[in-house]
Motif scaffolding. Structure first.
Motif, short mmCIF file in Angstrom:
data_model
loop_
_atom_site.label_atom_id
_atom_site.label_comp_id
_atom_site.label_asym_id
_atom_site.label_seq_id
_atom_site.Cartn_x
_atom_site.Cartn_y
_atom_site.Cartn_z
N ILE A 51 0.86 -1.17 0.00
CA ILE A 51 0.00 0.00 0.00
C ILE A 51 0.91 1.23 0.00
O ILE A 51 1.61 1.50 0.98
N ILE A 52 0.92 1.95 -1.13
CA ILE A 52 1.82 3.09 -1.31
C ILE A 52 1.07 4.38 -0.96
O ILE A 52 0.21 4.85 -1.69
N ARG A 53 1.41 4.97 0.18
CA ARG A 53 0.73 6.18 0.63
C ARG A 53 1.30 7.45 -0.02
O ARG A 53 0.61 8.46 -0.15
N THR A 54 2.57 7.40 -0.43
CA THR A 54 3.23 8.58 -1.00
C THR A 54 2.45 9.14 -2.19
O THR A 54 2.22 10.35 -2.30
N GLU A 68 -6.18 6.39 2.41
CA GLU A 68 -5.97 6.32 0.96
C GLU A 68 -4.55 5.80 0.67
O GLU A 68 -3.62 5.99 1.45
N GLY A 69 -4.41 5.18 -0.49
CA GLY A 69 -3.12 4.71 -0.95
C GLY A 69 -3.27 4.05 -2.30
O GLY A 69 -4.39 3.74 -2.73
N TRP A 70 -2.16 3.86 -2.98
CA TRP A 70 -2.15 3.11 -4.23
C TRP A 70 -1.67 1.70 -3.93
O TRP A 70 -0.79 1.49 -3.09
N HIS A 75 10.55 6.08 0.62
CA HIS A 75 9.91 6.05 1.93
C HIS A 75 9.20 4.73 2.20
O HIS A 75 9.06 4.31 3.35
N GLU A 76 8.73 4.06 1.13
CA GLU A 76 7.97 2.83 1.29
C GLU A 76 8.71 1.62 0.75
O GLU A 76 8.12 0.62 0.35
#
Length: 357
Positions: free
Chosen positions: A118-121, A129-131, A150-151
């Motif tokens: 889950i990519i929050r950046t 939310e996230g991608w 960061h992820e």
């Protein structure tokens, strides 16, 4: 570079193995990763077939090979945002950093890493939310991928690349469910789909918390679940209430839904908690709302993962508090066979693609 490209929603014919894909260039704040291994997950298959669309009402396996005619492209991703094709899928990534974008210290080059699924950046860290890595952005089904620094977590342990690639999606999903449901020592946790990636992870992670675990899976896989730590096992399809009794469990961890949903609520105690992060047995269930409110149950829908979930997973691995459960490996070009084996449910544990270089 070589990789597998998804060219549209549909059957396995929408997966194309190519050797002419451009190597991605890391942007500001990103790292370039040479992928070593990538796991197979339900979410990859569900995204391919468009199962997340509200136009689909049946279980994943009903359209897993040919897709669904009722798919509506406008809502056929987990986020409800239309998917951009071609897309390199793959939510599980283990690899080594080989390049960095602007703003990232070059000392990161050479690190062995896992990418958070889950990519929050990319969602500007907005709440809930996230991608999804491999859905809203390209993922790990290729020789190289990129991700926000960061992820992308450095990890130091004696596990193999294949073993680490079995972790990100399944274990973070399971840990997030246990985290949201607040599972505590000595509580009784019932886990569905327990021989799969998320379910087998949930067994270990619940036992790590000191819980007592009842695992539900196919009858031919129960002994392996005991080896993972399950205290009690129940064959899938048998009467759960007859095995356990009513109002005996504190928490239900569910990735199946479908026909078994009502029985999970029956075995929960008053004040029990139900956490769900999948519906492989079917998304449409029958709920008697009286059961929900008369028993004071709490429901948790679990997709978003707070940062501490993945940070904790890395620490569990480095402290040898959990172990991998890999069922089989495949070369990347055999992704269709890997997904077919995954859907057959014949092989317990995670199925992992090995990426050639």
């Amino acid at each position: 570079m070589a990789g597998v490209v998804l060219v549209g929603h549909g059957g396995v014919d929408k997966l194309e193995y190519r050797e002419d894909i451009p190597v991605p260039t890391p942007g500001p704040g990103e790292v370039l990763i040479r992928v070593a291994a990538a796991g197979i997950n339900n979410t990859d298959i569900n995204t391919r077939i468009g199962w997340y669309s509200k136009g689909v009402n049946s279980a994943t396996e009903a359209g897993a090979t040919q897709g669904f005619e009722t798919v509506q492209d406008a809502d056929a991703t987990w986020s409800g945002v239309p998917m951009s094709f071609p897309r390199i899928q793959g939510g599980d990534c283990c690899g080594h950093i080989v390049g960095v974008g602007d703003g990232i210290d070059a000392s990161r080059i050479g690190e062995r890493v896992m990418v958070r699924n889950i990519i929050r950046t990319y969602a500007d860290f907005r709440p809930l939310e996230g991608w999804v890595f491999g859905s809203e952005c390209d993922g790990a089904f290729a020789q190289y991928t990129k991700a926000p620094s960061h992820e992308t977590d450095k990890i130091e342990c004696n596990w193999s690349d294949v073993e680490l690639a079995s972790i990100p999606v399944a274990y973070s999903t399971a840990e997030a469910m246990l985290h949201r449901a607040g599972v505590k020592r000595d509580e009784h946790v019932v886990i569905t789909g327990a021989s799969g990636g998320v379910g087998s992870a949930a067994i270990q992670l619940a036992k790590r918390r000191g819980a007592m675990v009842t695992a539900i899976a196919g009858a031919n896989k129960l002994e392996q679940l005991r080896e993972l730590g399950a205290d009690r096992v129940v064959p899938r399809g048998e009467d759960l209430v007859k095995h356990l009794g009513k109002e005996v469990a504190d928490v239900a961890i569910d990735v199946a839904a479908g026909p078994g949903f009502a029985a999970l609520l029956d075995v929960l105690k008053k004040g029990g908690r139900y956490a769900v992060a999948g519906a492989i047995a079917g998304p449409i269930v029958e709920l008697d709302v009286r059961t929900l409110y008369l028993k004071d149950l709490t429901f948790f829908g679990c997709t978003f993962q707070p940062d501490e979930v993945f940070t904790n997973l890395v620490s569990y691995i480095e402290k040898s508090e959990i172990r991998p459960f890999v069922g089989n490996t495949y070369p990347l070009k055999d992704i269709v066979r890997a997904q077919q084996d995954f859907l057959s449910k014949r092989i317990p544990g995670k199925l992992v693609l090995v990426i050639p270089h």
